[in-house]
Design a protein around this motif. Structure first.
Motif, short mmCIF file in Angstrom:
data_model
loop_
_atom_site.label_atom_id
_atom_site.label_comp_id
_atom_site.label_asym_id
_atom_site.label_seq_id
_atom_site.Cartn_x
_atom_site.Cartn_y
_atom_site.Cartn_z
N GLY A 186 83.80 -34.25 -17.90
CA GLY A 186 84.97 -34.13 -17.03
C GLY A 186 84.61 -33.66 -15.64
N ILE A 187 83.55 -32.85 -15.54
CA ILE A 187 83.12 -32.37 -14.22
C ILE A 187 82.60 -33.54 -13.40
N VAL A 188 81.77 -34.38 -14.02
CA VAL A 188 81.21 -35.53 -13.30
C VAL A 188 82.33 -36.47 -12.86
N THR A 189 83.27 -36.76 -13.75
CA THR A 189 84.35 -37.68 -13.38
C THR A 189 85.19 -37.11 -12.23
N GLY A 190 85.47 -35.82 -12.30
CA GLY A 190 86.25 -35.19 -11.24
C GLY A 190 85.54 -35.22 -9.90
N ARG A 191 84.22 -34.95 -9.91
CA ARG A 191 83.45 -34.96 -8.66
C ARG A 191 83.31 -36.39 -8.13
N ALA A 192 83.26 -37.36 -9.05
CA ALA A 192 83.19 -38.76 -8.63
C ALA A 192 84.46 -39.15 -7.89
N TRP A 193 85.60 -38.68 -8.38
CA TRP A 193 86.87 -38.90 -7.67
C TRP A 193 86.79 -38.38 -6.23
N VAL A 194 86.34 -37.14 -6.12
CA VAL A 194 86.27 -36.49 -4.80
C VAL A 194 85.32 -37.25 -3.88
N ALA A 195 84.17 -37.66 -4.43
CA ALA A 195 83.18 -38.39 -3.62
C ALA A 195 83.74 -39.74 -3.16
N LEU A 196 84.42 -40.43 -4.06
CA LEU A 196 85.00 -41.74 -3.71
C LEU A 196 86.05 -41.61 -2.62
N GLU A 197 86.83 -40.56 -2.69
CA GLU A 197 87.83 -40.33 -1.64
C GLU A 197 87.14 -40.07 -0.30
N SER A 198 86.08 -39.28 -0.33
CA SER A 198 85.35 -38.97 0.91
C SER A 198 84.70 -40.20 1.52
N ILE A 199 84.19 -41.08 0.65
CA ILE A 199 83.46 -42.25 1.13
C ILE A 199 84.40 -43.37 1.57
N THR A 200 85.46 -43.59 0.79
CA THR A 200 86.32 -44.76 1.04
C THR A 200 87.64 -44.42 1.73
N GLY A 201 88.06 -43.18 1.65
CA GLY A 201 89.37 -42.82 2.19
C GLY A 201 90.50 -43.08 1.21
N ARG A 202 90.18 -43.72 0.10
CA ARG A 202 91.21 -44.00 -0.91
C ARG A 202 91.47 -42.74 -1.72
#
Length: 214
Positions: A186-202
């Motif tokens: 769950g930690i990895v999935t949550g951090r992936a969300w944050v990273a994707l938002e930072s990279i894509t703006g989505r």
């Protein structure tokens, strides 16, 4: 039997050890100072005396002790800026020299090759440094993407955070980060969300999350 209380060497005692011939005693004293996180400014002049040491372990522990002053935000730490050329000369042999230069001067493109070396040797710690470099470390995106295949979840977590810190320049990592939103951790999935938002703006909530059930 009376218990012997372990105490750290004072600055004066450490100075005496630098002038003596018992290298093991000096190493033990530095190791204790580092492990206890001692950051009294009176130690700094003595520590700078140890930088020219020919012993690699003395050098490593000296740098580690100096980093305690950065971690505890001791004002006198920034007096070490005059030793940046010395730290630069140690970059190829002492990984902690990179941490010190970063703490004293901030990230720079000139330091990225040394960051790449650190990332290869110490993946998790290297990822933590990439976070501090942010977009300056954009040339390391391919290295970080390759590192996402690591089986250690802590390393993957640190790696995801590093890519997120780089931001839009880490766009090539989006497909594998999207896969990681389905990671078992769950930690990895949550951090992936944050990273994707930072990279894509989505927005992070727009991405799937959680292990696949199909």
């Amino acid at each position: 039997m009376t218990d012997t209380k372990v105490t750290a060497a004072t600055a004066d005692q450490l100075r005496s050890l630098t002038e003596g011939k018992d290298l093991n005693q000096l190493i033990e004293a530095l190791s204790l100072l580092n492990s206890w996180g001692i950051h009294d400014p009176e130690y700094l002049p003595v520590l700078t005396m140890l930088l020219p040491s020919n012993d690699r372990e003395v050098q490593r522990l000296t740098l580690a002790c100096m980093l305690n002053f950065a971690r505890y935000q001791v004002e006198q730490f920034f007096g070490l800026k005059e030793y940046v050329p010395v730290f630069q000369s140690l970059l190829t042999t002492q990984p902690l020299a990179l941490d010190l230069i970063l703490a004293l001067c901030g990230p720079s493109h000139e330091l990225v090759p040394h960051l790449r070396t650190c990332l290869a040797r110490f993946p998790e710690e290297g990822c933590d440094l990439v976070v501090e470099f942010g977009p300056v470390a954009k040339d390391l995106v391919p290295d970080l993407i390759n590192l996402l295949e690591d089986e250690d979840w802590d390393t993957v977590w640190a790696d995801v955070d590093a890519l997120g810190a780089i931001g839009p320049d880490a766009g090539k990592a989006v497909p594998i980060l999207e896969q990681l939103t389905r990671h078992k951790s769950g930690i990895v999935t949550g951090r992936a969300w944050v990273a994707l938002e930072s990279i894509t703006g989505r927005p992070r909530g727009d991405w799937p999350r959680g292990p696949r059930t199909d």
